[in-house]
Design a protein around this motif. Structure first.
Motif, PDB file in Angstrom:
ATOM      1  N   LYS A  32      85.991  20.032  61.071  1.00  0.00           N
ATOM      2  CA  LYS A  32      87.042  19.051  60.803  1.00  0.00           C
ATOM      3  C   LYS A  32      87.893  19.528  59.632  1.00  0.00           C
ATOM      4  CE  LYS A  32      86.404  14.606  61.155  1.00  0.00           C
ATOM      5  NZ  LYS A  32      85.949  13.222  60.882  1.00  0.00           N
ATOM      6  N   VAL A  33      89.213  19.488  59.829  1.00  0.00           N
ATOM      7  CA  VAL A  33      90.156  19.829  58.768  1.00  0.00           C
ATOM      8  C   VAL A  33      91.112  18.658  58.583  1.00  0.00           C
ATOM      9  CG1 VAL A  33      90.089  22.343  59.024  1.00  0.00           C
ATOM     10  CG2 VAL A  33      91.681  21.030  60.403  1.00  0.00           C
ATOM     11  N   TYR A  34      91.543  18.463  57.362  1.00  0.00           N
ATOM     12  CA  TYR A  34      92.504  17.412  57.044  1.00  0.00           C
ATOM     13  C   TYR A  34      93.849  18.073  56.812  1.00  0.00           C
ATOM     14  CZ  TYR A  34      88.416  14.524  56.680  1.00  0.00           C
ATOM     15  OH  TYR A  34      87.261  13.853  56.984  1.00  0.00           O
ATOM     16  N   LEU A  35      94.872  17.523  57.448  1.00  0.00           N
ATOM     17  CA  LEU A  35      96.206  18.115  57.408  1.00  0.00           C
ATOM     18  C   LEU A  35      97.199  17.098  56.858  1.00  0.00           C
ATOM     19  CD1 LEU A  35      95.946  19.561  61.017  1.00  0.00           C
ATOM     20  CD2 LEU A  35      95.579  20.812  58.890  1.00  0.00           C
ATOM     21  N   ASN A  36      98.219  17.574  56.160  1.00  0.00           N
ATOM     22  CA  ASN A  36      99.208  16.708  55.535  1.00  0.00           C
ATOM     23  C   ASN A  36     100.588  16.994  56.104  1.00  0.00           C
ATOM     24  OD1 ASN A  36     101.033  15.466  53.753  1.00  0.00           O
ATOM     25  ND2 ASN A  36      99.555  15.555  52.090  1.00  0.00           N
ATOM     26  N   LEU A  37     101.223  15.961  56.646  1.00  0.00           N
ATOM     27  CA  LEU A  37     102.539  16.094  57.252  1.00  0.00           C
ATOM     28  C   LEU A  37     103.666  15.711  56.311  1.00  0.00           C
ATOM     29  CD1 LEU A  37     100.423  15.173  59.605  1.00  0.00           C
ATOM     30  CD2 LEU A  37     102.482  14.947  60.937  1.00  0.00           C
ATOM     31  N   ALA A  38     103.376  15.433  55.044  1.00  0.00           N
ATOM     32  CA  ALA A  38     104.384  14.931  54.112  1.00  0.00           C
ATOM     33  C   ALA A  38     105.596  15.856  54.006  1.00  0.00           C
ATOM     34  CB  ALA A  38     103.778  14.699  52.736  1.00  0.00           C
ATOM     35  N   LYS A  39     105.387  17.149  54.060  1.00  0.00           N
ATOM     36  CA  LYS A  39     106.507  18.100  54.000  1.00  0.00           C
ATOM     37  C   LYS A  39     106.861  18.506  55.424  1.00  0.00           C
ATOM     38  CE  LYS A  39     105.680  20.172  49.517  1.00  0.00           C
ATOM     39  NZ  LYS A  39     105.437  21.409  48.788  1.00  0.00           N
ATOM     40  N   TYR A  47      93.121  25.939  63.385  1.00  0.00           N
ATOM     41  CA  TYR A  47      92.022  26.333  64.267  1.00  0.00           C
ATOM     42  C   TYR A  47      92.415  26.305  65.741  1.00  0.00           C
ATOM     43  CZ  TYR A  47      88.569  26.141  60.514  1.00  0.00           C
ATOM     44  OH  TYR A  47      87.838  26.372  59.369  1.00  0.00           O
ATOM     45  N   CYS A  48      92.926  25.158  66.201  1.00  0.00           N
ATOM     46  CA  CYS A  48      93.141  25.000  67.641  1.00  0.00           C
ATOM     47  C   CYS A  48      94.604  25.016  68.066  1.00  0.00           C
ATOM     48  CB  CYS A  48      92.467  23.722  68.136  1.00  0.00           C
ATOM     49  SG  CYS A  48      93.196  22.198  67.474  1.00  0.00           S
ATOM     50  N   GLY A  49      95.529  24.947  67.111  1.00  0.00           N
ATOM     51  CA  GLY A  49      96.942  25.002  67.450  1.00  0.00           C
ATOM     52  C   GLY A  49      97.555  23.673  67.843  1.00  0.00           C
ATOM     53  N   LYS A  50      96.766  22.587  67.791  1.00  0.00           N
ATOM     54  CA  LYS A  50      97.306  21.268  68.112  1.00  0.00           C
ATOM     55  C   LYS A  50      98.369  20.921  67.076  1.00  0.00           C
ATOM     56  CE  LYS A  50      94.356  18.207  69.447  1.00  0.00           C
ATOM     57  NZ  LYS A  50      93.321  17.146  69.491  1.00  0.00           N
ATOM     58  N   ARG A  51      99.512  20.431  67.536  1.00  0.00           N
ATOM     59  CA  ARG A  51     100.618  20.079  66.639  1.00  0.00           C
ATOM     60  C   ARG A  51     100.646  18.578  66.422  1.00  0.00           C
ATOM     61  NH1 ARG A  51     106.024  22.947  67.746  1.00  0.00           N
ATOM     62  NH2 ARG A  51     104.804  24.511  66.637  1.00  0.00           N
ATOM     63  N   PHE A  52     100.679  18.181  65.157  1.00  0.00           N
ATOM     64  CA  PHE A  52     100.793  16.781  64.782  1.00  0.00           C
ATOM     65  C   PHE A  52     102.214  16.554  64.290  1.00  0.00           C
ATOM     66  CE2 PHE A  52      96.360  17.843  64.499  1.00  0.00           C
ATOM     67  CZ  PHE A  52      95.748  16.765  65.103  1.00  0.00           C
ATOM     68  N   VAL A  53     102.887  15.537  64.859  1.00  0.00           N
ATOM     69  CA  VAL A  53     104.283  15.266  64.550  1.00  0.00           C
ATOM     70  C   VAL A  53     104.412  13.807  64.135  1.00  0.00           C
ATOM     71  CG1 VAL A  53     106.639  15.245  65.492  1.00  0.00           C
ATOM     72  CG2 VAL A  53     104.991  16.928  66.312  1.00  0.00           C
ATOM     73  N   MET A  54     105.144  13.570  63.048  1.00  0.00           N
ATOM     74  CA  MET A  54     105.382  12.215  62.584  1.00  0.00           C
ATOM     75  C   MET A  54     106.241  11.479  63.612  1.00  0.00           C
ATOM     76  SD  MET A  54     104.615  10.221  60.036  1.00  0.00           S
ATOM     77  CE  MET A  54     104.197  11.297  58.695  1.00  0.00           C
ATOM     78  N   LYS A  55     105.764  10.324  64.043  1.00  0.00           N
ATOM     79  CA  LYS A  55     106.462   9.511  65.027  1.00  0.00           C
ATOM     80  C   LYS A  55     107.796   9.056  64.440  1.00  0.00           C
ATOM     81  CE  LYS A  55     105.576   5.762  68.205  1.00  0.00           C
ATOM     82  NZ  LYS A  55     104.575   4.808  68.682  1.00  0.00           N
ATOM     83  N   ALA A  56     108.822   9.019  65.275  1.00  0.00           N
ATOM     84  CA  ALA A  56     110.151   8.591  64.841  1.00  0.00           C
ATOM     85  C   ALA A  56     110.069   7.210  64.221  1.00  0.00           C
ATOM     86  CB  ALA A  56     111.116   8.581  66.023  1.00  0.00           C
ATOM     87  N   GLY A  57     110.655   7.053  63.036  1.00  0.00           N
ATOM     88  CA  GLY A  57     110.663   5.787  62.352  1.00  0.00           C
ATOM     89  C   GLY A  57     109.510   5.578  61.392  1.00  0.00           C
TER      90      GLY A  57
END
Length: 64
Positions: A32-39, A47-57
């Protein structure tokens, strides 16, 4: 040699600036890794290449 794809394996919309990824169940899993989308509002799991994207709004508030 074919060019490597830069497309994510999967894209997940999230509403928080901090997410955790464990790759999913079974053989696809990873530590398990924790990722930050603030920037930038998006990040790929190293690790797996899954992309996390901030939902519009959604607001990328700083985590405590």
């Amino acid at each position: 040699m074919p060019a490597m794809s830069t497309e994510p394996v999967e894209t997940v919309e999230v509403t928080t600036a901090s997410v955790a990824c464990d790759g999913g169940p079974g053989a696809a899993g990873h530590p398990k890794v924790y990722l930050n989308l603030a920037k930038g509002g998006q990040i790929d799991c190293p690790y797996c290449g899954k992309r996390f994207v901030m939902k519009a709004g959604a607001k990328a508030a700083a985590a405590h």
